[in-house]
Design an enzyme around this catalytic site. Structure first.
Site, PDB file in Angstrom:
ATOM      1  N   SER A 237      11.643  -4.767  32.129  1.00 56.57           N
ATOM      2  CA  SER A 237      10.792  -4.759  30.948  1.00 56.57           C
ATOM      3  C   SER A 237      10.300  -3.340  30.706  1.00 56.57           C
ATOM      4  CB  SER A 237       9.591  -5.681  31.168  1.00 56.57           C
ATOM      5  OG  SER A 237       8.781  -5.111  32.174  1.00 56.57           O
ATOM      6  N   LYS A 238       9.730  -3.145  29.553  1.00 57.42           N
ATOM      7  CA  LYS A 238       9.215  -1.840  29.166  1.00 57.42           C
ATOM      8  C   LYS A 238       8.228  -1.325  30.236  1.00 57.42           C
ATOM      9  CE  LYS A 238       8.309   0.819  25.300  1.00 57.42           C
ATOM     10  NZ  LYS A 238       9.340   1.637  24.740  1.00 57.42           N
ATOM     11  N   ARG A 239       7.429  -2.254  30.704  1.00 56.42           N
ATOM     12  CA  ARG A 239       6.411  -1.919  31.701  1.00 56.42           C
ATOM     13  C   ARG A 239       7.042  -1.356  32.982  1.00 56.42           C
ATOM     14  NH1 ARG A 239       4.183  -5.328  35.559  1.00 56.42           N
ATOM     15  NH2 ARG A 239       5.530  -6.967  34.800  1.00 56.42           N
TER      16      ARG A 239
END
Ligand code: GLU
Length: 463
Positions: A237-239
């Protein structure tokens, strides 16, 4: 045989690290074998493709150091080429026109599903002898039996029965080619011999091989690279770092560090972690690729980046730091930056951090904000030491790091002080921080006049 690889991004977004890694693998294979690395922009989706993304992808490729050979292919400019090959397939009986509506095709899929079969088009128009016409597509006639087998560079042998494959669309009702048709035509025309791509495409490969066979083209060698997953082995994910290459660039990463990191994420050479580019080119021959997904580890990337930062020649590092400082509002001389860098390379893990640390040398005395932790050192005793040191430093005939170091030690000794009675107040006065490089180095970096201004200002602060 000359090895020719390619990277064909769709310009519907920036270059992400997954795509970046695929590009690096293709680039390395070509460079290892002294072949060619080609670039193709897959921009047939006019609604989602944007010039700014093409520009951004090309800029990221250059930043990573991935140079390409020959002209860039733009699929949107090659529609006539695709149509010529589609005509060839129609003429040779490998393809046919179909006028089934999307609803009809969906109903066929439903019937197959209900029978527990793979949902697919049932071949209704195969022998109807339809010609071109509005609302019609061209479909591939999949052979009635046989298997498609290939030896994947990453996954090993893969074999699929043709009964699993659909009479796929090659040309849409609007006249545009589909992905599979355009890729096969382009890879052939570019002379591509080896294809590394994400394993989200592994199910397309048997379909593409059918097309290679129908068109009488040589089939390249394929390697499907597993996705990069998050540290928790879930989808990245982006995180977790599923970000664009350009974002890492803005964060102050060193391109060689990112390349090194991404290559190791899916390829190995024993347990070696750090590879120079020439070493990678020498070692990367398309083997030792990992067939299971690799987990993205932001701490390891940080560690590698710090390694590259410390190993970088100061001239180069200064040139890289300069635009970061300019972005922060300090358009300063590169030589000045270079002279300050030795104090901070060991304390920084990326260029943004380095640039941030250097800003304090380009501010004026009254812009220096003293952080809370650093205020403690400016108590009565600290300020008194600063006043005395101000006098001694202004009287120095030679102002240098060595002379300052000697002066401070002499001062401490003669007055029976502890160094912590002078170091911390000086550092607070000079850069507003409780920690940092040696105070004599800081003063040398600031220069005599600026150092004295800051010392006076802190000495005069009300307690
Ligand atoms: N444009 C496709 C993508 O970005 C290329 C896939 C391929 O390498 O064939 O996924």
């Amino acid at each position: 045989m000359k090895v020719i690889t390619r990277f064909p991004p769709s310009p519907t977004g920036h270059l992400h690290i997954g795509g970046g890694r695929t590009a690096i693998f293709n680039w390395l294979l070509a460079r290892h074998f002294g072949g060619e690395f080609r670039l193709r922009i897959e921009d047939t989706d006019a609604t989602r493709s944007r010039q700014e993304y093409t520009d951004s992808i090309l800029a990221s490729m250059k930043w990573l150091g991935l140079d390409w050979d020959g002209e860039i292919f733009y699929q949107s400019r090659r529609l006539d080429v695709y149509n010529a090959y589609i005509d060839q397939l129609l003429e040779t009986g490998h393809a046919y026109w179909c006028d089934c509506t999307p609803e009809e095709v969906e109903a066929m899929r439903e019937v197959a599903r209900a029978k527990g079969e793979k949902p697919r088009y049932n071949g209704k128009c195969r022998d109807r002898g339809l010609k071109a016409g509005p609302g019609r597509v061209v479909r591939l006639r999949v052979p009635d039996d046989g298997r498609i087998s290939f030896d994947d560079m990453v996954k090993g042998p893969i074999s699929v029965d043709v009964s699993e494959l659909d009479d796929m669309v090659l040309r849409r009702t609007d006249g545009m080619p589909t992905y599979n048709l355009a890729v096969v035509v382009d890879d052939h025309e570019m002379g591509v011999t080896h294809v590394f791509r994400g394993d989200d495409h592994v199910s397309n490969t048997p379909k593409q091989i059918l097309l290679y066979q129908a068109l009488g083209f040589d089939i390249p060698t394929f390697g499907h690279v597993p996705m990069i997953c998050g540290p928790d082995h879930q989808k990245l994910s982006k995180r977790h770092g599923a970000r664009a290459v350009v974002e890492y660039q803005k964060d102050g990463l060193i391109p060689q560090a990112l390349v090194n990191y991404l290559v190791r994420l899916g390829w190995s050479h024993g347990d070696q972690e750090i590879f120079s580019l020439p070493e990678l080119i020498q070692l990367f021959d398309g083997t030792n690729l990992n067939s299971s997904p690799a987990a993205f580890d932001p701490d390891k990337l940080k560690w590698l980046n710090a390694h590259y930062l410390r190993a970088m020649p100061l001239d180069e590092l200064a040139a890289m730091t300069r635009p970061f400082l300019a972005e922060l509002g300090y358009d300063v001389d590169q030589e000045k930056i270079k002279s300050l860098l030795p104090m901070y390379v060991e304390r920084s893990t990326d260029i943004a951090m380095l640039a941030q640390a250097l800003t304090v040398y380009f501010k004026s005395a009254d812009e220096i904000v003293i952080e809370d932790k650093a205020k403690k050192a400016l108590n009565d005793d600290g300020r008194q030491q600063l006043s005395r040191l101000h006098g001694l430093i202004s009287a120095m005939p030679v102002f240098s790091a060595e002379a300052l170091d000697a002066l401070l030690h002499d001062y401490v000794e003669k007055n029976s002080l502890k160094f912590k009675q002078v170091g911390p107040p000086l550092r607070s006065a000079l850069i507003g921080l409780a920690g940092g490089p040696s105070v004599h180095d800081i003063m040398a970096g600031l220069g005599k006049e600026e150092s004295l201004k800051r010392i006076r200002r802190a000495a005069e602060l009300a307690s």
